[in-house]
Design a protein around this motif. Structure first.
Motif, PDB file in Angstrom:
ATOM      1  N   LYS A   1      -1.460   7.286  22.684  1.00 35.42           N
ATOM      2  CA  LYS A   1      -2.677   7.807  22.036  1.00 35.42           C
ATOM      3  C   LYS A   1      -3.081   6.966  20.824  1.00 35.42           C
ATOM      4  O   LYS A   1      -4.220   6.507  20.730  1.00 35.42           O
ATOM      5  CB  LYS A   1      -2.454   9.271  21.605  1.00 35.42           C
ATOM      6  CG  LYS A   1      -2.012  10.188  22.734  1.00 35.42           C
ATOM      7  CD  LYS A   1      -1.756  11.592  22.247  1.00 35.42           C
ATOM      8  CE  LYS A   1      -0.606  11.720  21.266  1.00 35.42           C
ATOM      9  NZ  LYS A   1       0.722  11.466  21.842  1.00 35.42           N
ATOM     10  N   SER A   2      -2.126   6.784  19.918  1.00 37.98           N
ATOM     11  CA  SER A   2      -2.469   6.029  18.711  1.00 37.98           C
ATOM     12  C   SER A   2      -2.801   4.583  19.044  1.00 37.98           C
ATOM     13  O   SER A   2      -3.670   3.976  18.406  1.00 37.98           O
ATOM     14  CB  SER A   2      -1.327   6.085  17.696  1.00 37.98           C
ATOM     15  OG  SER A   2      -1.136   7.405  17.234  1.00 37.98           O
ATOM     16  N   THR A   3      -2.145   4.044  20.045  1.00 42.74           N
ATOM     17  CA  THR A   3      -2.431   2.663  20.429  1.00 42.74           C
ATOM     18  C   THR A   3      -3.856   2.541  20.969  1.00 42.74           C
ATOM     19  O   THR A   3      -4.581   1.596  20.634  1.00 42.74           O
ATOM     20  CB  THR A   3      -1.413   2.186  21.495  1.00 42.74           C
ATOM     21  OG1 THR A   3      -0.100   2.352  20.962  1.00 42.74           O
ATOM     22  CG2 THR A   3      -1.632   0.736  21.851  1.00 42.74           C
TER      23      THR A   3
ATOM     24  N   LEU B   1     -10.296  11.621  15.216  1.00 45.38           N
ATOM     25  CA  LEU B   1      -9.402  12.415  14.375  1.00 45.38           C
ATOM     26  C   LEU B   1      -8.004  12.355  14.988  1.00 45.38           C
ATOM     27  O   LEU B   1      -7.780  12.919  16.053  1.00 45.38           O
ATOM     28  CB  LEU B   1      -9.903  13.860  14.303  1.00 45.38           C
ATOM     29  CG  LEU B   1     -11.342  14.039  13.801  1.00 45.38           C
ATOM     30  CD1 LEU B   1     -11.823  15.475  14.022  1.00 45.38           C
ATOM     31  CD2 LEU B   1     -11.437  13.671  12.324  1.00 45.38           C
ATOM     32  N   ASP B   2      -7.087  11.644  14.338  1.00 47.80           N
ATOM     33  CA  ASP B   2      -5.722  11.499  14.879  1.00 47.80           C
ATOM     34  C   ASP B   2      -4.795  12.479  14.169  1.00 47.80           C
ATOM     35  O   ASP B   2      -4.429  12.275  13.018  1.00 47.80           O
ATOM     36  CB  ASP B   2      -5.238  10.053  14.696  1.00 47.80           C
ATOM     37  CG  ASP B   2      -3.980   9.747  15.528  1.00 47.80           C
ATOM     38  OD1 ASP B   2      -3.396  10.686  16.112  1.00 47.80           O
ATOM     39  OD2 ASP B   2      -3.581   8.572  15.582  1.00 47.80           O
ATOM     40  N   GLU B   3      -4.438  13.550  14.819  1.00 45.70           N
ATOM     41  CA  GLU B   3      -3.608  14.629  14.276  1.00 45.70           C
ATOM     42  C   GLU B   3      -4.094  15.106  12.916  1.00 45.70           C
ATOM     43  O   GLU B   3      -3.330  15.159  11.953  1.00 45.70           O
ATOM     44  CB  GLU B   3      -2.141  14.187  14.200  1.00 45.70           C
ATOM     45  CG  GLU B   3      -1.564  13.809  15.560  1.00 45.70           C
ATOM     46  CD  GLU B   3      -0.038  13.715  15.537  1.00 45.70           C
ATOM     47  OE1 GLU B   3       0.582  14.581  14.902  1.00 45.70           O
ATOM     48  OE2 GLU B   3       0.505  12.787  16.145  1.00 45.70           O
ATOM     49  N   PRO B   4      -5.366  15.504  12.825  1.00 46.95           N
ATOM     50  CA  PRO B   4      -5.911  15.832  11.503  1.00 46.95           C
ATOM     51  C   PRO B   4      -5.425  17.160  10.956  1.00 46.95           C
ATOM     52  O   PRO B   4      -5.503  17.395   9.766  1.00 46.95           O
ATOM     53  CB  PRO B   4      -7.420  15.900  11.762  1.00 46.95           C
ATOM     54  CG  PRO B   4      -7.516  16.366  13.168  1.00 46.95           C
ATOM     55  CD  PRO B   4      -6.358  15.725  13.888  1.00 46.95           C
TER      56      PRO B   4
ATOM     57  N   SER C   1       6.499   5.486  18.206  1.00 51.68           N
ATOM     58  CA  SER C   1       5.344   6.340  17.924  1.00 51.68           C
ATOM     59  C   SER C   1       5.733   7.347  16.846  1.00 51.68           C
ATOM     60  O   SER C   1       6.914   7.584  16.586  1.00 51.68           O
ATOM     61  CB  SER C   1       4.916   7.063  19.193  1.00 51.68           C
ATOM     62  OG  SER C   1       5.805   8.122  19.471  1.00 51.68           O
ATOM     63  N   GLY C   2       4.718   7.963  16.220  1.00 54.60           N
ATOM     64  CA  GLY C   2       4.951   8.875  15.098  1.00 54.60           C
ATOM     65  C   GLY C   2       5.958   9.976  15.416  1.00 54.60           C
ATOM     66  O   GLY C   2       6.895  10.224  14.655  1.00 54.60           O
ATOM     67  N   GLY C   3       5.772  10.631  16.545  1.00 51.86           N
ATOM     68  CA  GLY C   3       6.646  11.735  16.903  1.00 51.86           C
ATOM     69  C   GLY C   3       8.073  11.274  17.147  1.00 51.86           C
ATOM     70  O   GLY C   3       9.037  11.983  16.825  1.00 51.86           O
TER      71      GLY C   3
HETATM   72 MG   LIG Z   1       0.480   8.708  17.463  1.00 48.35          MG
END
Ligand SMILES: [Mg+2]
Ligand SMILES: Nc1ncnc2c1ncn2[C@@H]1O[C@H](COP(=O)(O)OP(=O)(O)OP(=O)(O)O)[C@@H](O)[C@H]1O
Length: 509
Positions: free
Chosen positions: A41-43, A162-165, A400-402
């Motif tokens: 997703k973030s990529t 909006l990325d995990e806002p 990734s963040g998670g």
């Molecule tokens: Mg991410």
């Protein structure tokens, strides 16, 4: 179509983060982008906004091919992004933040009055009642997020990402944010919404695209989906045995446990009012309350991040020192705070080194863990927490963040503390790993570890807790056990002074 992505491909050494992904965004649509931790997703967002270059594929905006080379180029084209960590400057005023880079000038100087007017105009229609000449630091995360959105919309105005806002907002703040986002949709923006909160996806979005291992596996209207099918898309299989459904039975007998330690009249002026808290062996204590109510402050006090002004901690051997995190670790405490960045995830160290770090420090550098022992430890947690990495030697910064969040958790579990404090341990974590973490909590407490868990997700708190402490206005106001642990009683205790049993110790002097 406002935005069309065709066959987008991005590889990193050892990983294909995006494999020929298609994605469409219409004007006046809120489109959820979903998938497990590491799905891509973030990529995708970074390729779209010029933060990463792509290896292949086409992106067009309003029918014209685009290849933004930087996030500011993407902004000029009409694509604005707001991340979970708002990247505005807290020590500048709201007006300065809003007009940054295009300040109105007069005789070569910033025209402060025009700047203020401009900022106020930018915030019109967002329903905020704030003074733009105050520092951003004066306002809550939610307000900052809306300010970041206002800035992105004013600069870009076509596509808002909006990325995990909502990750650090409470329920009321989420509603405010959603109203803002719906308003923007109605003005014709296309909005991409990344979140792990599936309820929010159903509440807010019009369409859903799911990525799995870098591939698009579904794109459907939200109204045509249900929760179960959505989770199946994300995982690639059904989610067996969701922990929430198998939570604690909450009978009073199970709550009778031998006492491990107790905090007496523990508090700090201006931080948390003195409280008494006994912790049973193998017990899970839930800490409930609104954002800013004193939950994190309580955790900081219990781990010596800030020193208590009053009271003592004692166990069977008498009182012990909790005046610093070092003392807390020596006392067998662990603390995984909410902000993984501040917890010192060391981005360029490997997954193995990050997991072994705290344990090594605890053992002292003389009793060094061998590389093989570290690798065994790391591999064990990679498997147990399903950390998506191509191996223990990958730098954590590439995860990734998670998955970085899971590494933090693994690090503390590896220390095997007797009392582990977890602040929002499942935030940013996908549904599959979420269930896995709750299962792990049940497992380690069955083996005797005691856990204090802070969570804004009541279902989760209810599922894992033996006892729930409710915090309001920096006081521990209620303690719920057994059948008292329901979302109704918790919500009432959070809201109303008379609900629940008073359990707050004395007033601070
Ligand atoms: Mg991410
Ligand atoms: N800079 C990088 N170097 C190497 N690999 C990377 C880099 N950035 C991302 N990756 C890899 O690309 C894959 C996709 O990561 P991405 O951050 O897009 O996931 P995500 O869907 O946003 O996950 P999360 O929900 O955890 O935020 C992962 O396997 C990740 O390890």
């Amino acid at each position: 179509m406002l935005l069309t992505i065709r066959s987008l491909t991005k590889t990193f050494p050892g990983t294909t983060a995006l494999d020929a992904v298609d994605f469409d965004l219409a004007a006046g649509e809120i489109h959820a982008l979903l998938g497990e931790n590491g799905a891509g997703k973030s990529t995708l967002i970074k390729c779209l906004t010029g933060a990463y270059s792509r290896d292949g594929g086409e992106i067009s905006l309003e029918g014209r091919p685009i290849s933004p080379r930087s996030t500011s180029k993407a902004q000029e084209l009409g694509i604005g992004t707001v991340y979970q960590e708002v990247n505005l400057l807290a020590n500048l005023t709201v007006a300065q933040n809003l007009t940054f880079g295009r300040e109105p000038t007069r005789f070569g100087m910033v025209d402060a009055r025009a700047q203020k007017r401009q900022a106020e105009a930018m915030l019109e229609g967002y329903g905020l009642d704030i003074d733009v000449s105050r520092n951003l630091a004066a306002y809550s995360v939610a307000v900052r997020q809306i300010i970041a959105i206002a800035r992105a919309v004013a600069l870009s105005g076509k596509v808002l990402i909006l990325d995990e806002p909502t990750a650090s907002l409470d329920a009321r703040e989420v509603e405010t944010l959603f109203d803002v986002v719906r308003g923007l949709r109605d003005r014709g923006l296309g909005i991409v919404f990344v979140s792990h909160f599936l309820d929010q996806v159903f509440a807010l979005t019009d369409r859903v695209t799911v990525l799995r291992n870098g591939r698009r596996v579904a794109s459907e209207r939200t109204a045509d989906l249900n929760r179960v099918r959505l989770i199946e898309h994300m995982l690639g299989h059904a989610l067996e045995d969701e922990v929430i459904a198998h939570g604690k039975t909450h009978d009073a007998a199970a709550a009778q446990r031998p006492e491990l330690l107790r905090f007496e009249n523990f508090g700090r002026r201006g931080h948390v009012e003195p409280f008494d808290l006994a912790v049973g062996r193998g017990e899970v204590l839930g800490l409930a309350g609104l954002l800013g109510s004193g939950r994190t402050e309580s955790a900081e006090l219990l781990f010596g991040v800030v020193e208590a002004h009053s009271g003592a901690a004692r166990d069977e051997n008498g009182t012990f020192d909790l005046s610093s995190p070092r003392a807390a670790v020596a006392a067998g405490f662990g603390y995984a705070p909410e902000e993984r960045k501040e917890d010192g995830i060391v981005a360029d160290l490997s997954v193995r080194e990050n997991i072994a770090l705290a344990l090594q420090a605890h053992r002292g550098w003389l009793r060094r863990l061998s590389g093989a022992e570290q690798a065994r430890l790391a591999n064990n947690y990679i498997a147990r927490l399903d950390i998506r990495t191509f191996g223990p030697e990958q730098p954590v910064g590439e995860l990734s963040g998670g998955n970085q969040q899971k590494v933090v958790l693994a690090r503390w579990l590896a220390m095997n503390p007797r009392f582990l404090i977890l602040d929002e341990p499942t935030r940013g974590i996908d549904v599959g790993a979420h269930a896995e973490i709750l299962r792990l909590i049940q497992k380690v407490t069955a083996e005797g570890m005691s856990i204090l868990i802070i969570s804004s997700e009541l279902d989760e708190l209810i599922a894992v807790s033996d006892r729930v402490i409710v915090v309001r206005d920096r006081r521990h106001v209620a303690e719920l056990t057994g059948r008292e642990i329901t979302s109704d009683t918790i919500v009432r205790a959070i809201a109303a002074p008379q609900a629940g049993r008073q359990n707050s110790g004395e007033e601070a002097a």
